[in-house]
Write a protein that holds these residues in place. Sequence first.
Motif, PDB file in Angstrom:
ATOM      1  N   ARG A   9      42.179  -3.627  -4.010  1.00  0.00           N
ATOM      2  CA  ARG A   9      42.722  -4.937  -3.631  1.00  0.00           C
ATOM      3  C   ARG A   9      41.665  -5.688  -2.822  1.00  0.00           C
ATOM      4  NH1 ARG A   9      47.506  -6.524  -4.395  1.00  0.00           N
ATOM      5  NH2 ARG A   9      48.334  -4.385  -4.563  1.00  0.00           N
ATOM      6  N   VAL A  10      41.342  -6.918  -3.259  1.00  0.00           N
ATOM      7  CA  VAL A  10      40.253  -7.677  -2.635  1.00  0.00           C
ATOM      8  C   VAL A  10      40.685  -9.115  -2.372  1.00  0.00           C
ATOM      9  CG1 VAL A  10      38.466  -6.275  -3.756  1.00  0.00           C
ATOM     10  CG2 VAL A  10      39.251  -8.391  -4.848  1.00  0.00           C
ATOM     11  N   VAL A  11      39.940  -9.760  -1.475  1.00  0.00           N
ATOM     12  CA  VAL A  11      40.009 -11.204  -1.271  1.00  0.00           C
ATOM     13  C   VAL A  11      38.678 -11.767  -1.775  1.00  0.00           C
ATOM     14  CG1 VAL A  11      40.308 -13.080   0.378  1.00  0.00           C
ATOM     15  CG2 VAL A  11      41.429 -10.867   0.783  1.00  0.00           C
ATOM     16  N   LEU A  12      38.740 -12.759  -2.648  1.00  0.00           N
ATOM     17  CA  LEU A  12      37.543 -13.305  -3.271  1.00  0.00           C
ATOM     18  C   LEU A  12      37.120 -14.597  -2.584  1.00  0.00           C
ATOM     19  CD1 LEU A  12      38.442 -12.706  -7.035  1.00  0.00           C
ATOM     20  CD2 LEU A  12      36.991 -11.299  -5.551  1.00  0.00           C
ATOM     21  N   PHE A  13      35.805 -14.751  -2.439  1.00  0.00           N
ATOM     22  CA  PHE A  13      35.240 -15.942  -1.807  1.00  0.00           C
ATOM     23  C   PHE A  13      34.146 -16.521  -2.695  1.00  0.00           C
ATOM     24  CE2 PHE A  13      36.843 -13.269   1.566  1.00  0.00           C
ATOM     25  CZ  PHE A  13      37.473 -14.139   2.432  1.00  0.00           C
ATOM     26  N   GLU A  14      34.066 -17.840  -2.710  1.00  0.00           N
ATOM     27  CA  GLU A  14      32.977 -18.538  -3.393  1.00  0.00           C
ATOM     28  C   GLU A  14      32.411 -19.575  -2.428  1.00  0.00           C
ATOM     29  OE1 GLU A  14      31.944 -20.800  -7.611  1.00  0.00           O
ATOM     30  OE2 GLU A  14      34.022 -20.329  -7.079  1.00  0.00           O
ATOM     31  N   GLU A  15      31.111 -19.405  -2.100  1.00  0.00           N
ATOM     32  CA  GLU A  15      30.434 -20.283  -1.141  1.00  0.00           C
ATOM     33  C   GLU A  15      31.213 -20.357   0.177  1.00  0.00           C
ATOM     34  OE1 GLU A  15      29.764 -24.022  -3.006  1.00  0.00           O
ATOM     35  OE2 GLU A  15      28.306 -23.208  -4.427  1.00  0.00           O
ATOM     36  N   GLY A  16      31.749 -19.210   0.593  1.00  0.00           N
ATOM     37  CA  GLY A  16      32.425 -19.118   1.875  1.00  0.00           C
ATOM     38  C   GLY A  16      33.886 -19.480   1.888  1.00  0.00           C
ATOM     39  N   PHE A  17      34.421 -19.987   0.766  1.00  0.00           N
ATOM     40  CA  PHE A  17      35.823 -20.381   0.708  1.00  0.00           C
ATOM     41  C   PHE A  17      36.625 -19.381  -0.120  1.00  0.00           C
ATOM     42  CE2 PHE A  17      33.446 -24.287   1.444  1.00  0.00           C
ATOM     43  CZ  PHE A  17      34.143 -24.849   2.512  1.00  0.00           C
ATOM     44  N   GLU A  18      37.796 -19.031   0.391  1.00  0.00           N
ATOM     45  CA  GLU A  18      38.649 -18.095  -0.326  1.00  0.00           C
ATOM     46  C   GLU A  18      39.140 -18.711  -1.628  1.00  0.00           C
ATOM     47  OE1 GLU A  18      42.965 -15.852   0.185  1.00  0.00           O
ATOM     48  OE2 GLU A  18      41.775 -16.270   1.996  1.00  0.00           O
ATOM     49  N   THR A  19      39.040 -17.936  -2.732  1.00  0.00           N
ATOM     50  CA  THR A  19      39.472 -18.431  -4.045  1.00  0.00           C
ATOM     51  C   THR A  19      40.612 -17.625  -4.646  1.00  0.00           C
ATOM     52  OG1 THR A  19      37.826 -17.062  -5.182  1.00  0.00           O
ATOM     53  CG2 THR A  19      37.157 -19.302  -4.550  1.00  0.00           C
ATOM     54  N   GLY A  20      40.962 -16.505  -4.038  1.00  0.00           N
ATOM     55  CA  GLY A  20      42.057 -15.729  -4.594  1.00  0.00           C
ATOM     56  C   GLY A  20      42.128 -14.327  -4.038  1.00  0.00           C
ATOM     57  N   ARG A  21      43.259 -13.682  -4.304  1.00  0.00           N
ATOM     58  CA  ARG A  21      43.468 -12.291  -3.905  1.00  0.00           C
ATOM     59  C   ARG A  21      44.017 -11.541  -5.114  1.00  0.00           C
ATOM     60  NH1 ARG A  21      45.051 -11.854   2.196  1.00  0.00           N
ATOM     61  NH2 ARG A  21      44.065 -13.734   3.041  1.00  0.00           N
ATOM     62  N   LYS A  22      43.467 -10.390  -5.393  1.00  0.00           N
ATOM     63  CA  LYS A  22      43.924  -9.633  -6.559  1.00  0.00           C
ATOM     64  C   LYS A  22      43.523  -8.172  -6.441  1.00  0.00           C
ATOM     65  CE  LYS A  22      41.588 -12.084  -9.577  1.00  0.00           C
ATOM     66  NZ  LYS A  22      40.966 -12.498 -10.868  1.00  0.00           N
ATOM     67  N   ALA A  23      44.159  -7.340  -7.272  1.00  0.00           N
ATOM     68  CA  ALA A  23      43.762  -5.939  -7.414  1.00  0.00           C
ATOM     69  C   ALA A  23      42.862  -5.840  -8.638  1.00  0.00           C
ATOM     70  CB  ALA A  23      44.990  -5.046  -7.571  1.00  0.00           C
ATOM     71  N   VAL A  24      41.629  -5.355  -8.465  1.00  0.00           N
ATOM     72  CA  VAL A  24      40.635  -5.405  -9.526  1.00  0.00           C
ATOM     73  C   VAL A  24      40.153  -4.002  -9.883  1.00  0.00           C
ATOM     74  CG1 VAL A  24      39.881  -7.673  -8.744  1.00  0.00           C
ATOM     75  CG2 VAL A  24      38.686  -5.627  -7.932  1.00  0.00           C
ATOM     76  N   PRO A  25      39.672  -3.814 -11.126  1.00  0.00           N
ATOM     77  CA  PRO A  25      39.040  -2.530 -11.485  1.00  0.00           C
ATOM     78  C   PRO A  25      37.799  -2.306 -10.630  1.00  0.00           C
ATOM     79  CG  PRO A  25      39.522  -3.845 -13.432  1.00  0.00           C
ATOM     80  CD  PRO A  25      39.708  -4.747 -12.258  1.00  0.00           C
ATOM     81  N   PRO A  26      37.564  -1.085 -10.170  1.00  0.00           N
ATOM     82  CA  PRO A  26      36.392  -0.835  -9.313  1.00  0.00           C
ATOM     83  C   PRO A  26      35.067  -1.130 -10.008  1.00  0.00           C
ATOM     84  CG  PRO A  26      37.454   1.212  -9.971  1.00  0.00           C
ATOM     85  CD  PRO A  26      38.382   0.120 -10.361  1.00  0.00           C
ATOM     86  N   GLY A  27      35.037  -1.044 -11.359  1.00  0.00           N
ATOM     87  CA  GLY A  27      33.790  -1.297 -12.065  1.00  0.00           C
ATOM     88  C   GLY A  27      33.306  -2.726 -11.959  1.00  0.00           C
ATOM     89  N   ARG A  28      34.168  -3.653 -11.561  1.00  0.00           N
ATOM     90  CA  ARG A  28      33.747  -5.047 -11.392  1.00  0.00           C
ATOM     91  C   ARG A  28      33.078  -5.299 -10.048  1.00  0.00           C
ATOM     92  NH1 ARG A  28      38.935  -8.409 -13.855  1.00  0.00           N
ATOM     93  NH2 ARG A  28      38.983  -7.344 -15.896  1.00  0.00           N
ATOM     94  N   LEU A  29      33.150  -4.324  -9.151  1.00  0.00           N
ATOM     95  CA  LEU A  29      32.450  -4.402  -7.867  1.00  0.00           C
ATOM     96  C   LEU A  29      31.096  -3.739  -8.047  1.00  0.00           C
ATOM     97  CD1 LEU A  29      35.538  -3.410  -5.725  1.00  0.00           C
ATOM     98  CD2 LEU A  29      34.571  -5.710  -5.957  1.00  0.00           C
ATOM     99  N   LYS A  30      30.056  -4.558  -8.198  1.00  0.00           N
ATOM    100  CA  LYS A  30      28.777  -4.052  -8.695  1.00  0.00           C
ATOM    101  C   LYS A  30      27.874  -3.459  -7.631  1.00  0.00           C
ATOM    102  CE  LYS A  30      29.770  -5.358 -12.863  1.00  0.00           C
ATOM    103  NZ  LYS A  30      30.063  -4.359 -13.906  1.00  0.00           N
ATOM    104  N   ALA A  31      27.892  -4.031  -6.423  1.00  0.00           N
ATOM    105  CA  ALA A  31      26.997  -3.565  -5.364  1.00  0.00           C
ATOM    106  C   ALA A  31      27.437  -4.217  -4.066  1.00  0.00           C
ATOM    107  CB  ALA A  31      25.546  -3.929  -5.676  1.00  0.00           C
TER     108      ALA A  31
END
Length: 315
Positions: free
Chosen positions: A55-77
């Motif tokens: 479960r993550v909170v997503l940010f783009e250029e410092g602004f929150e864009t969404g919250r979701k549960a994602v596959p771990p393979g999409r977290l690259k580094a």
Amino acid sequence: MVKFRRGSDTRWTLDEVRAHFEPGERWAYKEPGKSDYLEALIQAIVPDSRPPRVRVVLFEEGFETGRKAVPPGRLKAPWADVEALRDEDARWARLTSDWPGWPALDVAMAVLEDEKSPHWEYKYWRDGAGVVFDVEGLALEVGVPVSELQDALGFEQDGGTVVGWSVVARLARQALLRDDALLARRMLRDVDTERAERAEQVLLNRIEQPWLPEGHPTFDSTDRFADRTEEGLRVILGDIIEMRRREDGRLLMLDAAALLNRVHAALDVKSAGKRQRELASEVEALLERVAVFEREETGGADRGLRSAPSPQESQ
């Protein structure tokens, strides 16, 4: 070089997810089909999800864009390595600019998956890329100057040098043509067999279901597996495949004759309806074309390929 990176299609266990990710960490998240990364703040590991999710909170250029549960393979580094990730993506894009398409990749995978060499490994088959551990040894193995391989070298990774499709295609071509092109002939023979079996089934469907319209899917003679395999072989072998087709042309026609004779034998012309009688005439015409081909190839008389009786003879 990014130290931690696994593909999106990698299967993770819950224990692996817990070992690699901690709440509060920030990671580089890659959405499928997107070109850049989003910053992902890890909130929690979802323990009851199958397969595991983060479960993550997503940010783009410092602004929150969404919250979701994602596959771990999409977290690259880790997010601190995002610039290194972008540089690596750019290197991969340059290396795979001659990506040949899935048919060729599927054939290369089928050909090279059992190839064992201390000099190279076909590791990134989705990208049409491999890893070379010993450039001089590989050059000797494939019979080319070292300079020719050096021009195709990419970047250092996984204990070797990543190389793109130009080298992988050469390795696949070498394997296909080894021992008088034994593997290439076998794969093309499988293509011909698949098509022959499909064509026979379509003809029999027309006999057994004459009430269906001509455009019905049952009468589709396309064999997509055979088409994709032959397309992949054409990409890898080029003009060599046409030479083989000419060499084995007579053999293919013999197969066609056998197929048509079996279908013709299944036609009960005396009790057939109009569509079936038309089909019998069509098969008869094809058999005559086979006989003409045989006479041209042998320079002699009909060799008896046409063994089934004609509709007139049946009556």
